[in-house]
Scaffold this motif. Structure first.
Motif, short mmCIF file in Angstrom:
data_model
loop_
_atom_site.label_atom_id
_atom_site.label_comp_id
_atom_site.label_asym_id
_atom_site.label_seq_id
_atom_site.Cartn_x
_atom_site.Cartn_y
_atom_site.Cartn_z
N GLU A 8 -7.31 -39.33 -7.00
CA GLU A 8 -7.73 -39.72 -5.85
C GLU A 8 -6.41 -39.93 -5.62
N LYS A 9 -5.45 -39.73 -5.94
CA LYS A 9 -4.22 -40.18 -5.28
C LYS A 9 -4.00 -39.01 -4.72
N ARG A 10 -3.93 -37.90 -5.24
CA ARG A 10 -3.15 -36.46 -4.99
C ARG A 10 -4.62 -36.32 -3.75
N GLY A 11 -5.50 -36.44 -3.83
CA GLY A 11 -6.73 -35.83 -2.97
C GLY A 11 -6.53 -36.67 -1.44
N ARG A 12 -6.44 -37.77 -1.84
CA ARG A 12 -6.25 -38.58 -0.69
C ARG A 12 -4.70 -38.46 0.50
N ARG A 13 -3.62 -37.72 -0.28
CA ARG A 13 -2.58 -37.41 0.02
C ARG A 13 -3.04 -36.17 0.45
N GLY A 14 -3.34 -35.40 -0.15
CA GLY A 14 -3.52 -33.92 0.18
C GLY A 14 -3.88 -34.09 1.66
N GLU A 15 -5.19 -34.90 1.50
CA GLU A 15 -6.34 -35.56 3.05
C GLU A 15 -5.93 -35.70 4.77
N SER A 16 -4.87 -36.85 4.07
CA SER A 16 -3.71 -36.75 5.55
C SER A 16 -2.77 -36.26 5.62
N VAL A 51 -17.27 -28.20 16.23
CA VAL A 51 -16.91 -28.92 15.58
C VAL A 51 -16.84 -28.54 14.19
N VAL A 52 -15.91 -29.12 13.03
CA VAL A 52 -15.32 -28.05 12.06
C VAL A 52 -15.37 -29.33 10.95
N PHE A 53 -16.19 -28.87 10.04
CA PHE A 53 -16.23 -29.86 8.29
C PHE A 53 -15.41 -29.01 7.32
N VAL A 54 -14.17 -29.54 7.13
CA VAL A 54 -13.31 -29.36 5.99
C VAL A 54 -13.40 -29.57 4.99
N GLU A 55 -12.80 -29.00 4.21
CA GLU A 55 -12.69 -29.21 2.67
C GLU A 55 -11.45 -29.15 2.50
N VAL A 56 -10.79 -30.15 2.06
CA VAL A 56 -9.28 -30.05 1.59
C VAL A 56 -9.28 -30.26 0.06
N LYS A 57 -8.01 -29.47 -0.65
CA LYS A 57 -7.79 -29.05 -1.71
C LYS A 57 -6.01 -28.79 -2.18
N ILE A 100 -11.95 -24.91 4.74
CA ILE A 100 -10.63 -25.20 3.64
C ILE A 100 -9.30 -25.20 3.97
N VAL A 101 -8.22 -26.04 4.19
CA VAL A 101 -7.35 -26.82 4.21
C VAL A 101 -6.77 -26.44 2.34
N ALA A 102 -6.02 -25.86 1.82
CA ALA A 102 -5.48 -25.75 0.75
C ALA A 102 -3.75 -26.72 1.18
N ILE A 103 -3.20 -27.34 0.03
CA ILE A 103 -1.90 -28.22 0.03
C ILE A 103 -1.44 -27.77 -1.30
N VAL A 104 -0.17 -27.05 -0.58
CA VAL A 104 -0.04 -26.02 -2.12
C VAL A 104 1.65 -27.06 -1.74
N PRO A 105 2.33 -27.57 -3.22
CA PRO A 105 3.51 -28.14 -2.97
C PRO A 105 4.47 -27.21 -2.74
N GLY A 106 4.98 -27.43 -2.14
CA GLY A 106 6.56 -26.84 -1.31
C GLY A 106 5.91 -25.48 -0.23
#
Length: 121
Positions: A8-16, A51-57, A100-106
């Motif tokens: 949940e914490k990773r997900g919130r950080r990714g959304e931010s 308007v864009v509906f975004v899924e963050v992963k 989709i916005v993909a968050i990958v470390p680095g």
């Protein structure tokens, strides 16, 4: 911390991170973590008449992130978006899409525009 709380914490950080990234690209954030009877939408952003509906992963690699948005998830997000838009008469003239916005470390966030169409779900 439990695995669920850590996720949940990773997900919130990714959304931010995704929200900031999209703002830098000229989008305005209309809503975050929208809950509807059909399900949750991570981010709803707007740029002009779009308007864009975004899924963050947030995942360890790009392919895993993009592939983690399953057909079931796409249908759920599509239904949730339809509910949300039906309640927003001021946005009736806008086009909409699903990203989709993909968050990958680095790495910088990866913005997959128009990731699916409702007819494909």
């Amino acid at each position: 911390m439990t695995d669920r709380r850590a996720a949940e914490k990773r997900g919130r950080r990714g959304e931010s991170i995704a929200a900031l990234f999209l703002r830098l690209k000229g989008y305005s954030v209309l809503a975050r973590r929208v809950r509807t009877p059909a399900g949750e939408i991570d981010l709803i952003v707007r740029k002009g008449k779009l308007v864009v509906f975004v899924e963050v992963k947030a995942r360890s690699d790009l392919n895993t992130a993009l592939e983690s948005v399953t057909q079931i998830a796409r249908r759920r997000i599509t239904r949730a978006a339809e509910i949300w838009m039906a309640r927003r008469s001021e946005l009736a003239g806008c086009d909409w899409r699903y990203d989709i916005v993909a968050i990958v470390p680095g790495q910088l966030p990866h913005h997959a525009r128009d990731a699916w169409r409702p007819a494909e779900t």
